[in-house]
Design a protein around this motif. Structure first.
Motif, PDB file in Angstrom:
ATOM      1  N   LEU A  98     -23.614 -34.558  34.110  1.00 36.77           N
ATOM      2  CA  LEU A  98     -22.667 -35.088  33.123  1.00 36.77           C
ATOM      3  C   LEU A  98     -23.407 -35.751  31.970  1.00 36.77           C
ATOM      4  O   LEU A  98     -23.097 -35.529  30.795  1.00 36.77           O
ATOM      5  N   LEU A  99     -24.400 -36.562  32.299  1.00 33.69           N
ATOM      6  CA  LEU A  99     -25.165 -37.234  31.252  1.00 33.69           C
ATOM      7  C   LEU A  99     -25.873 -36.228  30.351  1.00 33.69           C
ATOM      8  O   LEU A  99     -25.985 -36.432  29.139  1.00 33.69           O
ATOM      9  N   ARG A 100     -26.344 -35.159  30.949  1.00 30.95           N
ATOM     10  CA  ARG A 100     -27.016 -34.111  30.163  1.00 30.95           C
ATOM     11  C   ARG A 100     -26.079 -33.547  29.107  1.00 30.95           C
ATOM     12  O   ARG A 100     -26.463 -33.361  27.945  1.00 30.95           O
ATOM     13  N   ASN A 101     -24.831 -33.301  29.492  1.00 27.57           N
ATOM     14  CA  ASN A 101     -23.854 -32.788  28.532  1.00 27.57           C
ATOM     15  C   ASN A 101     -23.508 -33.828  27.474  1.00 27.57           C
ATOM     16  O   ASN A 101     -23.371 -33.506  26.292  1.00 27.57           O
ATOM     17  N   LEU A 102     -23.398 -35.082  27.883  1.00 28.37           N
ATOM     18  CA  LEU A 102     -23.054 -36.139  26.940  1.00 28.37           C
ATOM     19  C   LEU A 102     -24.165 -36.380  25.922  1.00 28.37           C
ATOM     20  O   LEU A 102     -23.913 -36.875  24.823  1.00 28.37           O
ATOM     21  N   CYS A 103     -25.392 -36.027  26.287  1.00 35.08           N
ATOM     22  CA  CYS A 103     -26.522 -36.221  25.371  1.00 35.08           C
ATOM     23  C   CYS A 103     -26.478 -35.284  24.173  1.00 35.08           C
ATOM     24  O   CYS A 103     -27.322 -35.386  23.272  1.00 35.08           O
ATOM     25  N   ALA A 104     -25.504 -34.400  24.135  1.00 36.36           N
ATOM     26  CA  ALA A 104     -25.315 -33.587  22.933  1.00 36.36           C
ATOM     27  C   ALA A 104     -24.854 -34.449  21.762  1.00 36.36           C
ATOM     28  O   ALA A 104     -24.985 -34.058  20.601  1.00 36.36           O
ATOM     29  N   ASN A 105     -24.322 -35.625  22.070  1.00 33.51           N
ATOM     30  CA  ASN A 105     -23.897 -36.573  21.038  1.00 33.51           C
ATOM     31  C   ASN A 105     -25.057 -37.506  20.697  1.00 33.51           C
ATOM     32  O   ASN A 105     -25.610 -38.165  21.566  1.00 33.51           O
ATOM     33  N   ASP A 106     -25.427 -37.556  19.425  1.00 35.80           N
ATOM     34  CA  ASP A 106     -26.600 -38.323  19.008  1.00 35.80           C
ATOM     35  C   ASP A 106     -26.463 -39.806  19.299  1.00 35.80           C
ATOM     36  O   ASP A 106     -27.431 -40.462  19.707  1.00 35.80           O
ATOM     37  N   GLU A 107     -25.286 -40.351  19.086  1.00 28.02           N
ATOM     38  CA  GLU A 107     -25.095 -41.782  19.320  1.00 28.02           C
ATOM     39  C   GLU A 107     -25.189 -42.114  20.800  1.00 28.02           C
ATOM     40  O   GLU A 107     -25.826 -43.102  21.199  1.00 28.02           O
ATOM     41  N   ILE A 108     -24.575 -41.282  21.626  1.00 28.94           N
ATOM     42  CA  ILE A 108     -24.614 -41.519  23.072  1.00 28.94           C
ATOM     43  C   ILE A 108     -26.038 -41.396  23.598  1.00 28.94           C
ATOM     44  O   ILE A 108     -26.499 -42.217  24.397  1.00 28.94           O
ATOM     45  N   LYS A 109     -26.759 -40.362  23.161  1.00 27.75           N
ATOM     46  CA  LYS A 109     -28.101 -40.176  23.707  1.00 27.75           C
ATOM     47  C   LYS A 109     -29.047 -41.296  23.285  1.00 27.75           C
ATOM     48  O   LYS A 109     -29.943 -41.681  24.040  1.00 27.75           O
ATOM     49  N   ALA A 110     -28.836 -41.860  22.088  1.00 30.72           N
ATOM     50  CA  ALA A 110     -29.658 -42.987  21.658  1.00 30.72           C
ATOM     51  C   ALA A 110     -29.380 -44.208  22.528  1.00 30.72           C
ATOM     52  O   ALA A 110     -30.303 -44.927  22.942  1.00 30.72           O
ATOM     53  N   THR A 111     -28.107 -44.428  22.848  1.00 28.93           N
ATOM     54  CA  THR A 111     -27.733 -45.563  23.697  1.00 28.93           C
ATOM     55  C   THR A 111     -28.259 -45.374  25.115  1.00 28.93           C
ATOM     56  O   THR A 111     -28.798 -46.301  25.730  1.00 28.93           O
ATOM     57  N   LEU A 112     -28.122 -44.163  25.641  1.00 31.70           N
ATOM     58  CA  LEU A 112     -28.623 -43.885  26.990  1.00 31.70           C
ATOM     59  C   LEU A 112     -30.131 -44.058  27.067  1.00 31.70           C
ATOM     60  O   LEU A 112     -30.653 -44.577  28.056  1.00 31.70           O
ATOM     61  N   CYS A 113     -30.818 -43.634  26.029  1.00 33.80           N
ATOM     62  CA  CYS A 113     -32.276 -43.753  26.033  1.00 33.80           C
ATOM     63  C   CYS A 113     -32.697 -45.215  26.077  1.00 33.80           C
ATOM     64  O   CYS A 113     -33.643 -45.581  26.768  1.00 33.80           O
ATOM     65  N   ARG A 114     -31.980 -46.064  25.371  1.00 34.34           N
ATOM     66  CA  ARG A 114     -32.313 -47.491  25.346  1.00 34.34           C
ATOM     67  C   ARG A 114     -31.924 -48.192  26.641  1.00 34.34           C
ATOM     68  O   ARG A 114     -32.638 -49.068  27.114  1.00 34.34           O
ATOM     69  N   GLN A 115     -30.788 -47.812  27.212  1.00 34.38           N
ATOM     70  CA  GLN A 115     -30.216 -48.612  28.289  1.00 34.38           C
ATOM     71  C   GLN A 115     -30.305 -47.986  29.679  1.00 34.38           C
ATOM     72  O   GLN A 115     -30.277 -48.717  30.672  1.00 34.38           O
ATOM     73  N   SER A 116     -30.376 -46.674  29.774  1.00 39.80           N
ATOM     74  CA  SER A 116     -30.273 -46.031  31.089  1.00 39.80           C
ATOM     75  C   SER A 116     -31.432 -45.111  31.428  1.00 39.80           C
ATOM     76  O   SER A 116     -31.409 -44.447  32.468  1.00 39.80           O
ATOM     77  N   LEU A 117     -32.450 -45.057  30.581  1.00 42.75           N
ATOM     78  CA  LEU A 117     -33.574 -44.158  30.847  1.00 42.75           C
ATOM     79  C   LEU A 117     -34.248 -44.470  32.179  1.00 42.75           C
ATOM     80  O   LEU A 117     -34.597 -43.563  32.937  1.00 42.75           O
ATOM     81  N   ALA A 118     -34.416 -45.750  32.477  1.00 47.43           N
ATOM     82  CA  ALA A 118     -35.082 -46.128  33.730  1.00 47.43           C
ATOM     83  C   ALA A 118     -34.321 -45.594  34.938  1.00 47.43           C
ATOM     84  O   ALA A 118     -34.931 -45.114  35.905  1.00 47.43           O
ATOM     85  N   SER A 119     -32.990 -45.656  34.909  1.00 46.89           N
ATOM     86  CA  SER A 119     -32.187 -45.164  36.028  1.00 46.89           C
ATOM     87  C   SER A 119     -32.277 -43.649  36.156  1.00 46.89           C
ATOM     88  O   SER A 119     -32.299 -43.097  37.260  1.00 46.89           O
ATOM     89  N   ILE A 120     -32.341 -42.956  35.026  1.00 46.72           N
ATOM     90  CA  ILE A 120     -32.466 -41.503  35.041  1.00 46.72           C
ATOM     91  C   ILE A 120     -33.808 -41.099  35.658  1.00 46.72           C
ATOM     92  O   ILE A 120     -33.883 -40.218  36.520  1.00 46.72           O
ATOM     93  N   LEU A 121     -34.861 -41.768  35.235  1.00 46.58           N
ATOM     94  CA  LEU A 121     -36.188 -41.478  35.783  1.00 46.58           C
ATOM     95  C   LEU A 121     -36.272 -41.847  37.255  1.00 46.58           C
ATOM     96  O   LEU A 121     -36.935 -41.163  38.044  1.00 46.58           O
ATOM     97  N   GLN A 122     -35.580 -42.913  37.621  1.00 52.16           N
ATOM     98  CA  GLN A 122     -35.539 -43.335  39.013  1.00 52.16           C
ATOM     99  C   GLN A 122     -34.878 -42.265  39.878  1.00 52.16           C
ATOM    100  O   GLN A 122     -35.357 -41.942  40.971  1.00 52.16           O
TER     101      GLN A 122
END
Length: 208
Positions: free
Chosen positions: A42-66
């Motif tokens: 789901l997150l992969r699909n949402l990353c098509a939106n530039d604003e969402i992917k910027a927010t995810l990169c700042r706030q949720s990258l650690a959880s994704i890598l985890q």
């Protein structure tokens, strides 16, 4: 929605008295790889939106890598993880720099490529991630990508699949590595070569 999913996964389990909080927070991710795979998809699909992917990169990258680390034997999790990193870094040098620093030069991507050498859809997403990270990277960040082993996996794994050769070729190009691309006909015979600057690659900076 995007930000709440990983937060829910990581906080819905309340630690018992005397239990380590970190280990409890990871319970769902550890024991439910299918949930992790669906979430990353789901997150992969949402990353098509530039604003969402910027927010995810700042706030949720650690959880994704985890999630990628915890489920390193799950090909779907690894493919979605690589796809997220590819989308986050696409035409976004700031995100690419953040990811490069957090992953020590895309180590999770390189590990995924080595773990699933025949999973071509994963190889393509991984190549896209490496290419997008390298595209506008500083010389220091490009060196981090090379030090993590990206050149080897691009040449020896992804570059051997016709379905990911264009992406591998583009990633090697943007990393500054010399490369020759061979096309293989239906009989398995190599037909000609393509070197940087001679013929434009069929590379597309998007993911399926």
């Amino acid at each position: 929605v995007a930000l709440g999913i990983l937060d829910t996964l990581n906080t819905s389990s309340t630690p018992a008295e005397g239990e380590d909080e970190t280990s409890s927070d990871l319970t769902l991710l550890v024991h439910q790889p299918a949930t992790a795979a669906a979430t990353l998809g789901l997150l992969r699909n949402l990353c098509a939106n530039d604003e969402i992917k910027a927010t995810l990169c700042r706030q949720s990258l650690a959880s994704i890598l985890q999630a990628m680390e915890l489920h390193n034997t799950n090909g779907t999790v690894q493919e979605h993880g690589c796809g997220i990193l590819a989308a986050m870094s696409l035409r976004n040098p700031q995100n690419a720099a953040i990811i490069c620093e957090a992953t020590r030069g895309a180590e999770p991507v390189v590990k995924a490529m080595k773990a699933f050498p025949t999973k071509v859809t994963l190889q393509r997403q991984a190549c896209l991630a490496l290419r997008n990270m390298a595209s506008r990277a500083s010389p220091e960040d490009k060196q981090k990508l090379l030090d993590a082993g990206s050149e080897f996996v691009l040449r020896e794994i992804a570059g051997r699949h016709q379905e990911s050769i264009d992406e591998a070729y583009a990633a090697l190009r943007d990393l500054g590595c010399a490369a020759v691309k061979y096309t293989v006909d239906e009989t398995g015979k190599a037909q000609g070569t393509q070197m940087f600057g001679q013929v434009q690659s069929n590379f597309r900076p998007v993911y399926d």
